[in-house]
Every structure is written in C-alpha cells, then in structure tokens.
Design a protein around this motif. Structure first.
Motif, mmCIF file in Angstrom:
data_model
loop_
_atom_site.group_PDB
_atom_site.id
_atom_site.type_symbol
_atom_site.label_atom_id
_atom_site.label_comp_id
_atom_site.label_asym_id
_atom_site.label_seq_id
_atom_site.Cartn_x
_atom_site.Cartn_y
_atom_site.Cartn_z
ATOM 1 N N ARG A 94 -6.515 -1.096 -4.650
ATOM 2 C CA ARG A 94 -6.787 -2.510 -4.928
ATOM 3 C C ARG A 94 -6.292 -2.885 -6.323
ATOM 4 N N TYR A 95 -6.568 -2.036 -7.283
ATOM 5 C CA TYR A 95 -6.135 -2.292 -8.654
ATOM 6 C C TYR A 95 -4.607 -2.294 -8.755
ATOM 7 N N PHE A 120 -9.663 3.482 -2.375
ATOM 8 C CA PHE A 120 -9.438 2.077 -2.056
ATOM 9 C C PHE A 120 -9.468 1.219 -3.320
ATOM 10 N N ASP A 121 -10.324 1.564 -4.275
ATOM 11 C CA ASP A 121 -10.372 0.811 -5.528
ATOM 12 C C ASP A 121 -9.083 0.980 -6.324
ATOM 13 N N GLU A 154 -7.855 -6.572 3.167
ATOM 14 C CA GLU A 154 -6.417 -6.458 3.409
ATOM 15 C C GLU A 154 -5.974 -5.001 3.330
ATOM 16 N N ILE A 155 -6.508 -4.275 2.368
ATOM 17 C CA ILE A 155 -6.162 -2.860 2.225
ATOM 18 C C ILE A 155 -6.670 -2.065 3.421
ATOM 19 N N LEU A 190 -4.308 -6.500 -3.880
ATOM 20 C CA LEU A 190 -4.803 -6.929 -2.575
ATOM 21 C C LEU A 190 -6.322 -6.848 -2.540
ATOM 22 N N GLY A 191 -6.933 -7.554 -1.616
ATOM 23 C CA GLY A 191 -8.371 -7.459 -1.396
ATOM 24 C C GLY A 191 -8.699 -6.234 -0.562
ATOM 25 N N LEU A 192 -9.961 -5.836 -0.595
ATOM 26 C CA LEU A 192 -10.373 -4.631 0.132
ATOM 27 C C LEU A 192 -10.171 -4.762 1.637
ATOM 28 N N VAL A 249 0.845 -1.200 0.000
ATOM 29 C CA VAL A 249 0.000 0.000 0.000
ATOM 30 C C VAL A 249 0.877 1.245 0.000
ATOM 31 N N GLN A 262 2.324 1.782 -3.441
ATOM 32 C CA GLN A 262 1.309 2.301 -4.360
ATOM 33 C C GLN A 262 1.075 3.790 -4.138
ATOM 34 N N THR A 277 -2.329 -2.808 -6.321
ATOM 35 C CA THR A 277 -1.594 -3.743 -5.472
ATOM 36 C C THR A 277 -2.018 -5.189 -5.655
#
Length: 113
Positions: free
Chosen positions: A71-72, A67-68, A80-81, A76-78, A54, A57, A74
């Motif tokens: 997510r795109y 957050f989107d 996890e973020i 990672l799932g939301l 994160v 990024q 990295t």
C-alpha cells in the motif's frame, strides 16, 4: 424531546440508529445484498493497472511484502491491493504467505518480467 447522553460514544451512535422511521441512523447503512454466486468484486476503473503496480512493487522489493508495504509503495487502497493479489494468485503469479503478518510473494512465474 429527550436527549440520550452516554459516556460511551458507540452506544450513543448505535442507539441513534433505531429511529429508522425518520430515515436516520442505521437506515443510512442498510445492508447490501451479497453478490451472486461466482461474481467478483471489481477493482475500479482499471484492474490491470492495480495488478501491474502490485507486480512492479514486488519486483522492486526482491522479496515478500506485507499488504501495508505494498500500500505504501503503490499508493493503492487495501481493497484494491487485495483484489489485485487475488487476480495475480488466480493467474499463478503471486502467493500469500501466512505468518505474523500476511505477505505476498512472487511465484517462479511472476519473477520473469
């Protein structure tokens, strides 16, 4: 045997969960107990990896990211973020800004890399 037919698939799904004696329906989705006071969710195998991804990024973006977008960038799932951002926020490295969409921004401490 009676068949329940409905034009609304959600009502069919919800009514099918009322037969808990057979162990079907909502019995599969039993409520979990809330975590004890002060307990944190765990990120998975390596929370420091999610935090690092994160931070990378946010550094690469040179500005706030939703957050989107994180997510795109990295993979990672939301959840996890969200957990990583919470840890970074607790450490004073990032903050969440309100707006039309919540965005994560590095603080002055997070920009020194």
């Amino acid at each position: 045997m009676r068949q329940i037919r409905s034009a609304d698939p959600w009502s069919t799904f919800l009514t099918s969960g009322r037969d808990d004696a057979a162990g079907t329906g909502s019995a599969r989705f039993a409520r979990r107990e809330p975590p004890p006071e002060g307990a944190r969710r765990t990120l998975g195998p390596d929370p420091s990896d999610a935090c690092r991804r994160v931070l990378d990024q946010l550094h690469a973006a040179h500005g706030p990211q939703t957050f989107d977008q994180i997510r795109y960038g990295t993979g990672l799932g939301l959840l996890e973020i969200a957990d990583a951002v919470e840890l970074l926020r607790d450490r004073g490295l990032a903050r969440v800004e309100d707006g039309p969409e919540e965005a994560v921004r590095l603080t002055a401490d997070g920009t020194a890399g």
